[in-house]
Design an enzyme around this catalytic site. Structure first.
Site, PDB file in Angstrom:
ATOM      1  N   GLY A  46       0.815  -1.213   0.000  1.00 24.35           N
ATOM      2  CA  GLY A  46       0.000   0.000   0.000  1.00 24.35           C
ATOM      3  C   GLY A  46       0.842   1.254   0.000  1.00 24.35           C
ATOM      4  O   GLY A  46       2.015   1.237   0.414  1.00 24.35           O
ATOM      5  N   GLN A  51       2.816   9.889   1.631  1.00 18.46           N
ATOM      6  CA  GLN A  51       4.097   9.227   1.362  1.00 18.46           C
ATOM      7  C   GLN A  51       4.724   9.678   0.045  1.00 18.46           C
ATOM      8  O   GLN A  51       5.886   9.401  -0.205  1.00 18.46           O
ATOM      9  CB  GLN A  51       3.925   7.700   1.344  1.00 18.46           C
ATOM     10  N   CYS A  88       6.561  -0.684   6.310  1.00 13.60           N
ATOM     11  CA  CYS A  88       6.053   0.515   5.648  1.00 13.60           C
ATOM     12  C   CYS A  88       7.095   0.972   4.629  1.00 13.60           C
ATOM     13  O   CYS A  88       8.292   0.953   4.913  1.00 13.60           O
ATOM     14  CB  CYS A  88       5.833   1.606   6.691  1.00 13.60           C
ATOM     15  N   LEU A  89       6.651   1.395   3.457  1.00 12.17           N
ATOM     16  CA  LEU A  89       7.586   1.857   2.422  1.00 12.17           C
ATOM     17  C   LEU A  89       8.371   3.084   2.884  1.00 12.17           C
ATOM     18  O   LEU A  89       9.445   3.362   2.348  1.00 12.17           O
ATOM     19  CB  LEU A  89       6.831   2.184   1.132  1.00 12.17           C
ATOM     20  N   HIS A 130      -3.486   0.291   8.019  1.00 10.44           N
ATOM     21  CA  HIS A 130      -2.173   0.932   7.919  1.00 10.44           C
ATOM     22  C   HIS A 130      -2.232   2.178   7.024  1.00 10.44           C
ATOM     23  O   HIS A 130      -1.752   3.248   7.413  1.00 10.44           O
ATOM     24  CB  HIS A 130      -1.163  -0.084   7.370  1.00 10.44           C
ATOM     25  N   GLU A 131      -2.820   2.035   5.847  1.00  8.56           N
ATOM     26  CA  GLU A 131      -2.834   3.156   4.890  1.00  8.56           C
ATOM     27  C   GLU A 131      -3.747   4.284   5.358  1.00  8.56           C
ATOM     28  O   GLU A 131      -3.399   5.459   5.218  1.00  8.56           O
ATOM     29  CB  GLU A 131      -3.239   2.681   3.492  1.00  8.56           C
ATOM     30  N   HIS A 134      -2.089   6.501   7.802  1.00  6.24           N
ATOM     31  CA  HIS A 134      -1.166   7.483   7.205  1.00  6.24           C
ATOM     32  C   HIS A 134      -1.872   8.822   6.961  1.00  6.24           C
ATOM     33  O   HIS A 134      -1.263   9.882   7.060  1.00  6.24           O
ATOM     34  CB  HIS A 134      -0.649   6.987   5.845  1.00  6.24           C
TER      35      HIS A 134
HETATM   36 CO    CO Z   1       3.122   2.853   5.414  1.00  2.00          CO
END
Ligand code: CO
Length: 160
Positions: A46, A51, A88-89, A130-131, A134
């Site tokens: 995701g 981000q 997480c990216l 999670h997303e 953010h």
């Molecule tokens: Co993340």
């Protein structure tokens, strides 16, 4: 379409609350296209707009069946629990153990502005939590039971 640069932990942009999307226009569609492409390239599950430096409430998730686009999402129902590993990216190479709902029902808009509902279990439920977090400036690290140790990370890489 173009790849966007992924903002890394430490950038204060990741801790801010995003504003709702109000215009469902070409600019939004270009952003969503770029985010889908950036997510595919990253190998992640995701990607949320902050981000890539955009403070609007949208994200994309792909748990293997193609990318799903969420605009102005909210969780309207959760059920059960799962204790899972999560990364997480924006925090490359780091993983933690976290408890997430097993089942999530979300309400959101698609790229045209139509209201939709989607229910997901396991990884999809985890990814939605999670997303969407953010979009409120919340990183998974603030919710983990603990982060994985160097040794656990090594074992994880060996299993891949
Ligand atoms: Co993340």
């Amino acid at each position: 379409m173009a790849l966007r640069k992924i903002v890394k932990e430490g950038d204060p942009i990741l801790l801010k609350k995003c504003r709702p999307v109000e215009k469902f226009d070409q600019k939004l569609w270009d952003l969503l296209d770029d985010m889908v492409e950036t997510l595919a390239e990253s190998g992640g599950v995701g990607l949320a707009a902050p981000q890539v430096g955009i403070m609007r409430r949208l994200c994309v998730i792909d748990v293997g069946g193609g990318a799903i686009e969420f605009v102005n999402p909210e969780i309207i129902e959760t059920e059960g629990e799962q204790r899972v590993q999560e990364g997480c990216l924006s925090c490359p190479g780091e993983f933690g153990i976290i408890t997430r709902p097993m089942h999530v029902k979300a309400r959101f808009q698609d790229r045209e502005g139509n209201f939709c509902e989607l229910e997901g279990d396991e990884l999809l439920a985890q990814a939605m939590c999670h997303e969407f977090d953010h979009l409120d400036g919340i990183l998974f690290k603030t919710k983990v039971e603990r982060m994985l140790t160097e040794e656990e990370l090594r074992e994880m890489r060996e299993e891949e």
